[in-house]
Design an enzyme around this catalytic site. Structure first.
Site, PDB file in Angstrom:
ATOM      1  N   THR A  31       2.163   3.612   1.067  1.00 19.64           N
ATOM      2  CA  THR A  31       1.874   2.899  -0.173  1.00 19.64           C
ATOM      3  C   THR A  31       0.495   2.285   0.001  1.00 19.64           C
ATOM      4  OG1 THR A  31       4.225   2.514  -0.553  1.00 19.64           O
ATOM      5  CG2 THR A  31       2.743   0.993  -1.616  1.00 19.64           C
ATOM      6  N   GLY A  63       4.443  -0.485   3.614  1.00 19.56           N
ATOM      7  CA  GLY A  63       5.248  -0.621   4.824  1.00 19.56           C
ATOM      8  C   GLY A  63       6.743  -0.707   4.616  1.00 19.56           C
ATOM      9  N   ARG A  66       6.989   1.132 -12.399  1.00 14.71           N
ATOM     10  CA  ARG A  66       7.796   1.949 -11.495  1.00 14.71           C
ATOM     11  C   ARG A  66       8.184   3.259 -12.178  1.00 14.71           C
ATOM     12  NH1 ARG A  66       8.742   2.166  -6.927  1.00 14.71           N
ATOM     13  NH2 ARG A  66      10.968   1.915  -6.759  1.00 14.71           N
TER      14      ARG A  66
END
Lengths: 183, 579
Positions: free
Chosen positions: B396, B477, B112
């Site tokens: 994504t 999503g 991340r």
């Protein structure tokens, strides 16, 4: 639609149109470029107009005030719910804005160019309804051919005696603008 | 024999007469857009499912060269950043879950993005922006992929980079999906000189069928191939990235890049009807959320009803709503906030939450539960203090890979929004993420702190049956991800659907903090009417197959025979390739 035969046919059509265009009086700049439906098409036409050397004022949500200094009006049709949402406009308001521009332009003798440059993906009921409205007032129409596979724009152009010019690719619309404006 | 399918094309087998050359021929064929739903792809030796068949092909190319699932996942991740540049890339970040067959172990790798060292809430006017150079967080993709490759792969960085470099250099055919995405983001692309030079031609969007090349990105990938992946964080590329960000008013520094590390973590774990669920742990909430929701659903006999029925939709909604409010309340970067991971994934906690569900009525919106009671640790804050649903982008991408050894990788990566911050580093082709928008204001578990990782809800997932991978799946999503995952998993496990049918089936999404439910328009009016009668007062229908509800890419493995069945989501231009 994109096979060689079609390309040849459309190229021939485009060449024919371009050859015929000088016979008409050139449109005058500056042009007010606005969107009917808030898709990105109007911005694409601004890029094309800049490249073609057509002086213009671009305002996707132009109102009557922006028509003041314009000598021609280019309305680029393409309905985008995302675009309408981002502009804070609903479909009814968009129809009302476009109709008021068309009525005012006609009353002032400002020629109207209707454009549909995003092809088949930008057809749909709202786009088509906007096209019906704009073609009713337009003097010229420039349409990407894959958006006219069903002859929709051909029929509208015939019905309203509009000069229709089909292009195979969006980029080719720049050359048509250049010719229309006598550049 | 190579088998493939694209969500935009019919399935057909391709025989690799001339090895990789045949693969390249297949790549050209694959991109012909045909309006048809995809079919399941069957393979025995290896399979890659991603959002683009060319990226899947890149992964299979690596498998055919003798690489394992980790090698193939890295190659696919690099390639998808080229051919689906809107959704992910080396200026982005992500998370992956790996299952290693020989060890019987699972690992999660957190790559991340982190907040730059100078990034405080007050460094911005009204918090970080969602676009532009100020929105850029420290990218983690290259560090995460290289960590996975170094520890669990078998090939070199240079080897796995080759397909992506080739795609960037030689170009690829623009699909109708990419044409639409570029059109939708035209203004953003036009306003950035680097983006405009790559993705527009003479200032205009490409049309489907055009070839798109990215020589600057190829050049950057070549630098990494020659100098090694650290060159992204130290050296010429790092200097270019930082210079561009600083010139644009952003906060990224050379020190931020130099200090960035991917983190290996223990996956979030849970069980559902005899299957073990392995997911991504905090700072993302997807793994915990999927486990939390499924373990609640274990208390109801879903299979007694129909998959597309008011009862099934109601029960899934109630379970996921509870998982979602728990996510909003408790999940953040664990280096900065105590997250009750054990509590949120405990079956005892799930049984308490399931007991709150009325089988016949929607009832009031659920509040966050108290998983700390099942964590055996102190309670930190009053429940309900942090409920607020953030902006939710569908932008994504997910990759699923399985190899002939039984290794599996579920990898989800992103730029946050489509085309990230809407900026690319000049002369590099690198699009930068806009992850800074995913932080909250001070006083929130997810508050912006320098060096911290923002939370999101991505959920790369591996499901085990016994000690063997059974299903590898994930989806973009945002908050819809948990719904997408629970729909797919229950469709397979409870309703016995094949993987393509499970992905194709209609999906729903209900907001956690308002009584609004969104559904795909294929769900019959009679079901909607029943749902309204149960208390779902606002139901909005979207498209029949709407990307809003995610784009799952999945591989189902028969644990007995090893046969792999792959499926791409018709909601996106996905593609599965196997051999």
């Amino acid at each position: 639609m994109r096979n060689a035969g079609t390309v040849l046919l459309l190229s021939t059509l485009l060449v024919g149109v371009l050859a015929a265009a000088p016979a008409m009086a050139a449109l005058e700049a500056p042009a007010l470029i606005t969107s009917a439906g808030q898709s990105p098409g109007a911005l694409m036409v601004r890029v094309l107009a800049d490249q073609a050397g057509v002086a213009n004022v671009y305002d996707a949500t132009a109102g009557l005030d922006q028509l003041a200094g314009a000598k021609s009006l280019i309305i680029v049709v393409g309905a985008s719910m995302k675009g309408l949402g981002a502009a804070g406009i609903d479909v009814d308001q968009e129809f009302a804005r476009i109709e008021s521009l068309l009525v005012e332009a006609t009353s002032r003798g400002i020629p109207v160019v209707a454009m549909h440059v995003e092809g088949a993906p930008r057809r749909g009921s709202t786009s088509d309804d906007l096209s019906v409205l704009v073609l009713e007032y337009a003097d010229h129409a420039i349409v990407r051919a894959d958006g006219n596979e069903d002859g929709f724009f051909t029929r509208l152009a015939e019905e309203h005696d509009v000069t229709l010019q089909l292009v195979e690719r969006t980029a080719e619309a720049g050359a048509v603008l250049k010719t229309l404006y006598g550049n | 024999m190579i088998h493939w399918s694209s969500a935009q094309a019919m399935c057909r087998p391709v025989r690799p007469h001339k090895g990789i050359a045949a693969l390249l021929v297949a790549a050209l064929v694959l991109t012909l857009p045909v309006a048809a739903l995809a079919q399941e792809v069957v393979g025995r030796h290896g399979m890659v499912a991603s959002a683009d068949p060319l990226a899947s092909l890149a992964g299979v190319e690596i498998l055919l060269q003798g690489g394992n699932a980790i090698d193939a996942a890295v190659a696919t991740a690099l390639a998808i950043g080229v051919v689906e540049p809107n959704a992910s890339g080396i200026g982005g970040e992500g998370y992956m879950v790996i299952y290693l067959a020989d060890r019987g172990e699972a690992i999660a790798i957190d790559f991340r993005a982190t907040a730059p060292g100078e990034a405080t809430w007050d460094a911005f006017v009204d918090g970080p922006p969602s676009t532009g150079w100020g929105a850029v967080a420290v990218p983690g993709t290259i560090a995460g992929l290289s960590l996975a490759l170094e520890r669990y792969g078998t090939m070199t960085w240079e080897q796995v980079s080759r397909p992506a470099i080739r795609l960037a250099e030689e170009g690829f055919i623009v699909t109708e999906t990419l044409e639409g995405v570029i059109l939708d983001n035209y203004e953003t692309l036009l306003s950035d000189p680097e983006l405009s030079s790559i993705y527009l031609k003479d200032g205009l969007p490409p049309m489907a069928g055009d070839r798109l090349r990215n020589p600057n990105l190829a050049k950057s990938l070549r630098i990494l191939a020659e100098q090694g992946p650290r060159a992204f964080y130290e050296g010429e590329l790092a200097e270019k990235i930082v210079a561009a960000v600083r010139a644009g008013g952003g906060l990224l520094s050379l020190e931020d890049l130099r200090n960035y590390t991917a983190i290996e973590r223990e996956p979030a774990r849970g069980f559902y009807r005899g299957y073990e669920i392995l997911g991504a742990p905090p700072p993302v909430g997807g793994g915990i959320g999927v486990v939390n929701a499924l373990q609640q659903l274990e208390h109801f006999d879903l299979a007694a009803g129909e998959p597309i029925s008011a009862r099934t939709i109601h029960l899934i909604t109630q379970a996921v709503r509870r998982a979602h409010v728990d996510h909003l309340e408790y999940v953040a970067d664990p280096a900065y906030w105590d997250v009750p991971v054990n509590g949120l994934t405990s079956r005892e906690y799930a049984s308490v939450r399931a007991a709150e569900i009325n089988e016949f009525e929607a009832g009031p919106l659920p509040k966050a539960g108290n998983p700390w009671e099942f964590e055996h640790e102190r309670e930190l804050a009053p429940t309900g203090a942090y409920l607020a649903e953030p902006y939710q982008s569908p932008s994504t991408t997910h990759i699923s890979v399985v190899d002939k050894y039984g290794n599996a990788v579920a990898l989800t990566q992103t730029l946050s929004s489509f085309f990230g911050a809407g900026v690319a580093v000049p002369d590099t082709g690198i699009i930068l993420n806009n992850q800074m928008q995913n932080f909250n204001a001070p006083g929130h578990p997810n508050e912006l702190v320098p060096g911290k990782r923002p939370r999101t809800i991505i959920a790369p997932t591996i499901v085990l049956k016994g000690d063997k991978p059974f299903l590898v799946v994930g989806s973009p999503g945002a908050a819809r991800i948990i719904y997408a995952m629970v729909h797919v998993l229950t469709n397979v496990i409870d309703f016995g659907m094949g993987i393509q049918a499970a992905i194709d089936a209609p999906r729903t999404y209900s907001y956690a903090t308002s009584n609004r439910t969104e559904i795909e328009a294929r769900i019959p009016e009679s079901v909607r009417e029943e749902l309204r009668a149960m208390g779902y007062t606002r139901i909005d229908a979207r498209g029949d197959y709407d990307l809003y509800f995610g784009g799952a890419q999945a591989i189902l493995i028969d644990p007995e025979t090893g046969e792999m069945r792959g499926a791409a989501d018709p909601r996106r231009a996905g593609g599965v390739v196997a051999y």
